[in-house]
Structure formats: structure tokens, C-alpha cells
Design a protein around this motif. Structure first.
Motif, short mmCIF file in Angstrom:
data_model
loop_
_atom_site.label_atom_id
_atom_site.label_comp_id
_atom_site.label_asym_id
_atom_site.label_seq_id
_atom_site.Cartn_x
_atom_site.Cartn_y
_atom_site.Cartn_z
N GLU A 23 58.22 38.27 35.07
CA GLU A 23 57.82 38.57 36.44
C GLU A 23 56.94 39.81 36.46
O GLU A 23 57.39 40.91 36.15
N ALA A 24 55.70 39.62 36.83
CA ALA A 24 54.79 40.75 36.99
C ALA A 24 54.79 41.20 38.45
O ALA A 24 54.91 40.38 39.36
N ASP A 25 54.68 42.50 38.67
CA ASP A 25 54.44 43.00 40.01
C ASP A 25 52.95 42.87 40.29
O ASP A 25 52.11 43.33 39.50
N ILE A 26 52.60 42.22 41.40
CA ILE A 26 51.20 42.02 41.76
C ILE A 26 50.97 42.54 43.17
O ILE A 26 51.62 42.10 44.12
N ASN A 27 50.08 43.51 43.30
CA ASN A 27 49.75 44.11 44.59
C ASN A 27 48.24 44.15 44.76
O ASN A 27 47.49 44.16 43.77
N SER A 28 47.79 44.18 46.00
CA SER A 28 46.34 44.19 46.24
C SER A 28 46.01 45.10 47.42
O SER A 28 46.84 45.36 48.29
N TRP A 29 44.77 45.57 47.41
CA TRP A 29 44.28 46.51 48.40
C TRP A 29 42.83 46.19 48.75
O TRP A 29 42.11 45.58 47.94
N LYS A 30 42.41 46.64 49.90
CA LYS A 30 41.00 46.56 50.29
C LYS A 30 40.47 47.99 50.30
O LYS A 30 40.95 48.83 51.06
N LEU A 31 39.49 48.27 49.47
CA LEU A 31 38.96 49.62 49.36
C LEU A 31 38.07 49.93 50.56
O LEU A 31 37.27 49.08 50.99
N THR A 32 38.20 51.13 51.07
CA THR A 32 37.43 51.53 52.25
C THR A 32 36.43 52.63 51.96
O THR A 32 35.71 53.05 52.85
#
Length: 287
Positions: free
Chosen positions: A189-198
Motif C-alpha cells: 500500500e503506497a500513500d498517494i496524495n496530489s496537489w495543484k500548484l499555485t
């Protein structure tokens, strides 16, 4: 409309003590698309085992990411592209885990091998990070440094439960004991997170041979002051070696910059205004 520029650089070093480099790094920035990635793996498992594990993991993830930009991807909406990126990373992690387990079954001398993994991918202003173990990703911009990953380690769990302070964790005898790794079991199980750069930013990905010596404040000082930014990787390697270099050291830097291409119409006036800082530097999309 914004013009997005991505540049990337990476380096791995054996350090001052180890006889073999068990870290692996892969990085790429497309010449004609706003797409880039960095993959870092830190292997374990005795003579040649760790190096083999990290190489298999890094190359497997790299192959999945290199296969991403196809016609079907470009024809999708932005939201669909983000889902494709997430699904691709999940598939890449599972494939890497399977490849490691298959190698161990075929070659008993690698029975103890495994590896950490951190993969950071940029598509336009969308950043997604997958990680397993204690290799890390950081984001720096004008508002400071943010650690994007949380170690899968014994000391991190002890810090979270209040059994250790951050300082005690740095000095603990079990600080290098991780609780998740690739190539250990059939389920990973990998931790996967995402963001939108501003805003313009630097992404740094590294193995624990760097964070063994450089805390978040030291990392931030380098990213904030060392230019050209992509040469921070050499500074990080040099600093970790100067402070002892007991482990292999790996660092990758991705430089993200965005410039507005909006043109002023003939009837509009150009007005210089002081920008209002956003409430947050980046906006978290998934957790």
C-alpha cells in the motif's frame, strides 16, 4: 492561459562508508509537454540485493510513466487526466512489487531484498506523489518548505503516538527501521496524495541518506538560497558527505515555473498591482 516550464535534475552518491550504492534514481522532463517526474528507491537486503531491488523498482515505475503520454491521455479532460495519473502510479507500484517478488522466487540469494520508493509526477500544475518507506518528497516556494510525505517507519509511529520527540527520533537506534517496503509481501500500500500548484516552486525528492544529516530547516535554507536551483542536488550530496555520509545519498530536484500569457486588449489599460498572497501555497486535492 499559463505557460508552464518544468526542469529536472538528479544525482545519487555511494557516500563515505558503504561499499555499494543501493539507491536508484530516475528522472525525466518532456521537451514538448509540461510533464516531468522523479523516482527514488532505497534498497535493502544484503550483498547486491538492495541495489537489485531499487533498480527493479525504479525502472518499473519509469516504464509505466514513460508510457503515459499517448493520444488517449491528451484527448481526456483535466479531471480524467488526473485520475489516469493516479491509476498509473498505483499500477506502477503494484507492478514493481510483483517484479521484486518474482525475482526473489527465481533467485534465492535475493530472498531478503526490498526497497523504499517515492515517485513524484508533474502534469501541468498538477503534482502527484506516491511513497512507501522513508524516502521523502518536499515542496518549497516563497511561503516556505512543506514535507509532502510521512515516513512509514517505527520512529514516526512513536512520534505520532507521543512516545518520542522529533529530537529523540533522530537519535533512536531504530530510526532506520521502516514499516512498509516494496518486495516484502503480495499486498503493498503506497500513500498517494496530489496537489495543484499555485505558484513557482521547487520539488525535492530524496533518500534517507540525505535526511539523516539535513533536517527540514537545513533543506529549506539550501532550496531558498542555492542557485541555479537544479544544482541543489550537488549541494545536498556534498553536505551529507561532509557531515559523515554513512549511507548512500540520493536527491532529485524538479523546478516548476508558470508564466501568464494573457494579452492586454487594445481597449484595456495595463495597471501594476501588488499581488495578494494566497491563503495557502498549494491546494491539496486528494489524501
Amino acid at each position: 492561459m499559463d505557460q508552464i516550464s518544468l526542469a529536472v535534475n538528479g544525482r545519487t552518491d555511494i557516500g563515505q562508508v558503504r561499499e555499494e550504492n543501493e539507491d536508484s534514481i530516475r528522472w525525466f522532463a518532456s521537451a514538448d509537454q509540461p510533464f516531468a517526474y522523479i523516482v527514488v528507491a532505497d534498497g535493502m537486503g544484503g550483498y547486491t540485493g538492495g541495489a537489485t531491488a531499487s533498480k527493479i523498482a525504479a525502472e518499473t515505475v519509469q516504464a509505466h510513466l514513460d508510457d503515459l503520454l499517448k493520444h488517449t491521455f491528451f484527448s481526456c479532460t483535466s479531471e480524467q487526466q488526473q485520475l489516469i495519473l493516479r491509476a498509473t502510479l498505483i499500477d506502477a507500484v503494484n507492478s514493481a512489487n510483483t517484479a521484486l517478488l518474482n525475482t526473489k522466487n527465481l533467485h534465492p540469494q535475493f530472498s531478503n531484498m526490498g526497497t523504499t520508493l517515492v515517485a513524484a509526477v508533474m502534469w501541468r500544475d498538477f503534482l502527484i506523489v506516491a511513497h512507501i518507506g522513508d524516502s521523502r518528497a518536499y515542496l518549497w516556494n516563497n511561503y516556505g518548505l512543506q514535507r509532502l510525505t510521512r515516513d512509514h517507519s517505527v520512529v514516526q509511529e512513536m512520534v505520532d503516538s507521543g512516545q518520542l520527540t522529533q529530537q529523540q527520533a533522530k537519535e533512536s537506534n531504530v530510526r532506520n527501521h521502516i514499516t512498509r517496503a516494496l518486495g516484502v509481501s503480495g499486498n503493498v500500500e503506497a500513500d498517494i496524495n496530489s496537489w495543484k500548484l499555485t505558484q513557482n516552486a521547487l520539488l525535492m525528492v530524496c533518500s534517507d541518506g540525505l535526511t539523516e544529516y539535513l533536517d527540514d530547516h537545513a533543506i529549506e535554507r539550501v532550496l531558498a538560497t542555492h542557485r541555479p536551483a537544479l544544482e541543489c542536488v550537488y549541494r545536498f550530496i556534498d553536505d551529507a558527505n561532509r557531515l559523515g555520509g554513512r549511507d548512500n545519498i540520493t536527491a532529485g530536484i524538479l523546478e516548476y515555473s508558470s508564466q501568464s500569457l494573457r494579452q492586454i486588449l487594445p481597449h484595456e489599460q495595463s495597471v501594476t498591482e501588488r499581488p495578494t498572497p494566497p491563503d495557502v501555497t498549494i491546494r491539496k486535492l486528494h489524501r
